[in-house]
Design a protein around this motif. Structure first.
Motif, PDB file in Angstrom:
ATOM      1  N   GLN A  61       0.848  -1.198   0.000  1.00  0.00           N
ATOM      2  CA  GLN A  61       0.000   0.000   0.000  1.00  0.00           C
ATOM      3  C   GLN A  61       0.885   1.250   0.000  1.00  0.00           C
ATOM      4  O   GLN A  61       0.650   2.187  -0.752  1.00  0.00           O
ATOM      5  N   ASN A  62       1.913   1.239   0.849  1.00  0.00           N
ATOM      6  CA  ASN A  62       2.815   2.393   0.904  1.00  0.00           C
ATOM      7  C   ASN A  62       3.496   2.600  -0.446  1.00  0.00           C
ATOM      8  O   ASN A  62       3.647   3.726  -0.910  1.00  0.00           O
ATOM      9  N   ALA A  63       3.907   1.477  -1.080  1.00  0.00           N
ATOM     10  CA  ALA A  63       4.593   1.575  -2.369  1.00  0.00           C
ATOM     11  C   ALA A  63       3.670   2.148  -3.445  1.00  0.00           C
ATOM     12  O   ALA A  63       4.128   2.725  -4.427  1.00  0.00           O
ATOM     13  N   ALA A  64       2.360   2.000  -3.248  1.00  0.00           N
ATOM     14  CA  ALA A  64       1.401   2.546  -4.216  1.00  0.00           C
ATOM     15  C   ALA A  64       1.069   4.004  -3.890  1.00  0.00           C
ATOM     16  O   ALA A  64       0.231   4.614  -4.554  1.00  0.00           O
ATOM     17  N   GLY A  65       1.701   4.532  -2.846  1.00  0.00           N
ATOM     18  CA  GLY A  65       1.470   5.934  -2.496  1.00  0.00           C
ATOM     19  C   GLY A  65       0.321   6.157  -1.528  1.00  0.00           C
ATOM     20  O   GLY A  65      -0.109   7.290  -1.316  1.00  0.00           O
ATOM     21  N   ALA A  66      -0.208   5.077  -0.942  1.00  0.00           N
ATOM     22  CA  ALA A  66      -1.281   5.243   0.043  1.00  0.00           C
ATOM     23  C   ALA A  66      -0.669   5.565   1.408  1.00  0.00           C
ATOM     24  O   ALA A  66       0.433   5.121   1.718  1.00  0.00           O
ATOM     25  N   GLN A  67      -1.391   6.375   2.207  1.00  0.00           N
ATOM     26  CA  GLN A  67      -0.888   6.792   3.523  1.00  0.00           C
ATOM     27  C   GLN A  67      -1.630   6.032   4.602  1.00  0.00           C
ATOM     28  O   GLN A  67      -2.857   5.947   4.575  1.00  0.00           O
ATOM     29  N   GLU A  68      -0.882   5.547   5.583  1.00  0.00           N
ATOM     30  CA  GLU A  68      -1.546   4.798   6.653  1.00  0.00           C
ATOM     31  C   GLU A  68      -2.109   5.725   7.723  1.00  0.00           C
ATOM     32  O   GLU A  68      -1.442   6.649   8.174  1.00  0.00           O
ATOM     33  N   VAL A  69      -3.340   5.464   8.122  1.00  0.00           N
ATOM     34  CA  VAL A  69      -3.976   6.167   9.234  1.00  0.00           C
ATOM     35  C   VAL A  69      -4.539   5.094  10.154  1.00  0.00           C
ATOM     36  O   VAL A  69      -4.417   3.895   9.859  1.00  0.00           O
ATOM     37  N   LEU A  70      -5.136   5.474  11.254  1.00  0.00           N
ATOM     38  CA  LEU A  70      -5.855   4.503  12.070  1.00  0.00           C
ATOM     39  C   LEU A  70      -7.135   5.147  12.574  1.00  0.00           C
ATOM     40  O   LEU A  70      -7.094   6.063  13.397  1.00  0.00           O
ATOM     41  N   MET A  71      -8.236   4.695  12.036  1.00  0.00           N
ATOM     42  CA  MET A  71      -9.536   5.200  12.471  1.00  0.00           C
ATOM     43  C   MET A  71     -10.060   4.293  13.579  1.00  0.00           C
ATOM     44  O   MET A  71      -9.661   3.136  13.673  1.00  0.00           O
ATOM     45  N   PRO A  72     -10.960   4.829  14.430  1.00  0.00           N
ATOM     46  CA  PRO A  72     -11.471   4.026  15.544  1.00  0.00           C
ATOM     47  C   PRO A  72     -12.403   2.913  15.073  1.00  0.00           C
ATOM     48  O   PRO A  72     -12.941   2.970  13.965  1.00  0.00           O
TER      49      PRO A  72
END
Ligand code: P5A
Length: 444
Positions: A61-72
């Motif tokens: 996912q990171n390699a595809a340019g997506a940013q990690e978040v954490l929703m509740p």
């Protein structure tokens, strides 16, 4: 880890409640325990697999340019009332009231919440495109939870969400995610085929399911053998290049692939007889393009290049991380137990001490364990050799280093490859070299 001090409760008996191989093996290998219908506790070995899968998904996912978040996990009902899905979702949604009688829910998915987060911060088209994802537990009160973690009520999903200014942009995001999925599944050591799918309660115009092939899968699938030879690597498709994404998408969509429900016999007959493949499959991922469905309903607009307010175009992209554990086992096991792909195995190596208490055997095992501690499970229990062989095969370590008194005296061990059953007698150094070389090898 030392097996004698580990919470890895393997079972000899086949649990009566488990109907399919992966469920039986997950219980027998001590990966999970059921806490309530469709709700599981992950024990140390199971959690290592879950984390290994999540790490590979995250890297791609990171390699595809997506940013990690954490929703509740807990969401306010108000967001779902805005989108209109609060009623639509029906009994599958677990609804909760807090002490102030406010309506909350345990999230079954996060389209509304991510739209709200972007709505709070983005003002201009210049901030687009963006993709955000998280890896978080979901709850869906399935009518019939079954097959262990494959259809749970609480389950771990990677869900990503893309926001683009227009349709052309949204298509690029969709293709990026699709390519990142094919790479992810390849690294997980499974064959996955994308198939046109229905959109269900997520909605939208375009959707693909990703089906991995396993003889015990829930649905019958039909596909062109061409899928087996596609090279998804960065050297063939640059994920940051729009032309490459176009070429990739065309490759994917020109070949025939369909589940039973969407099977088209006329189109199937047009596929060369030697290229027709049929099998059973398990859905491990599902992606959607639904345009402005949520941004319009929740009034999230940005100022476009023409100065006018415009609703961003969205897509959402899911991978069932916990389901994948079961699916990998369905795709790769035998009568003796699990055969883990190297990339996700809880322990790359099992060290089998065939005579606990024999000084030379213990010393050699300790030496090997000292070197491989991070990736090895050392079976140091005072059990019979037969029990240790059976448990090592059941747990599915890709490599087994088998050490007994005769070998220890001669400085030799037996090295077994779980997938092929091949066993070789080697010096300790040779065996260590073989194992460490395979651990550092690039994933297929
Ligand atoms: C896509 C991401 C969605 O929820 N919203 C966010 C979209 N899609 S989906 O198809 O409904 O689910 C995505 C993947 O989650 C897994 N999954 C499950 N795993 C275990 N138990 C369940 N009950 C369950 N339901 C869905 C599947 O792998 C599915 O592809």
């Amino acid at each position: 880890m030392r097996l004698s001090r580990s919470l890895i409760p393997t079972l000899k008996e086949v649990p009566a409640e488990a109907q399919i191989a992966s469920h039986r093996l997950m219980l027998r290998a001590g990966l999970v325990r059921q806490m309530a219908a469709g709700i599981y506790a992950w024990l140390p070995a199971g959690l290592r697999v879950l984390n290994n899968i999540a790490d590979i998904v995250r890297e791609e996912q990171n390699a595809a340019g997506a940013q990690e978040v954490l929703m509740p996990t807990i969401q306010p009902a108000s967001l779902w009332q805005e989108s209109g899905r609060y009623e639509d979702y029906g009994k599958e949604m677990l609804r909760i009231k807090d002490r102030h009688e406010r309506d909350l829910l345990y999230g079954p998915t996060n389209e509304e919440m991510i739209t709200d987060i972007f709505r709070q911060s983005l003002r201009s088209y210049k901030e687009l495109p963006q993709i955000a994802y998280h890896i978080q537990w979901k709850f869906r009160d399935e009518v019939r939870p079954r097959f262990g973690v494959m259809r749970g009520r609480e389950f771990l999903m990677k869900d990503a969400y893309s926001f683009d200014l227009d349709y052309e942009g949204a298509v690029i995001s969709y293709r990026k995610m699709m390519l990142s999925y094919m790479r992810t599944f390849q690294r997980l050591g499974v064959k996955a085929i994308p198939m046109v799918a229905d959109t269900g309660p997520i909605g939208g115009d375009l959707s693909h399911e990703f089906i991995i092939l396993a003889p015990t899968g829930e649905s019958q699938v039909f596909y062109d053998a061409a899928f087996e030879d596609i090279d998804y690597s960065a050297s063939n498709f640059n994920i940051a290049n729009t032309d490459d994404l176009g070429r990739f998408y065309e490759t994917m969509t020109t070949h025939y692939a369909a589940t039973e429900e969407k099977h088209d016999t006329a189109a199937w007959d047009a596929v060369g007889a030697d290229r027709r493949r049929e099998g059973r499959g398990i859905e491990v991922g599902h992606i959607f393009y639904f345009g402005t469905k949520y941004t319009a309903a929740m009034n999230f607009s940005v100022v476009g290049p023409d100065g006018q307010k415009t609703f961003p175009e969205m897509g959402s992209y899911g991978i069932g991380i916990s389901r994948m554990v079961g699916a990998l086992i369905e795709a790769s096991h035998d009568e003796a137990g699990i055969i883990w792909p190297d990339s996700v195995a809880p322990f790359a190596v099992g060290i089998l001490n065939l005579k606990q208490g024999d000084a030379a055997t213990d010393a050699m095992c300790e030496e090997v364990y000292g070197k491989l501690q991070a990736v090895a499970l050392y079976d140091d229990r005072s059990e019979r050799a037969g029990v240790k062989f059976a448990d090592a095969d059941l747990m599915g370590h890709p490599w087994q280093i088998i050490i007994g008194p005769r070998g220890a005296a001669a400085g030799r061990v037996e090295l077994k490859r779980r997938a092929t059953g091949e066993r070789e007698e080697l010096t300790l150094d040779e065996a260590m070299a073989r194992v460490t070389e395979s651990l550092s090898a690039k994933p297929a």
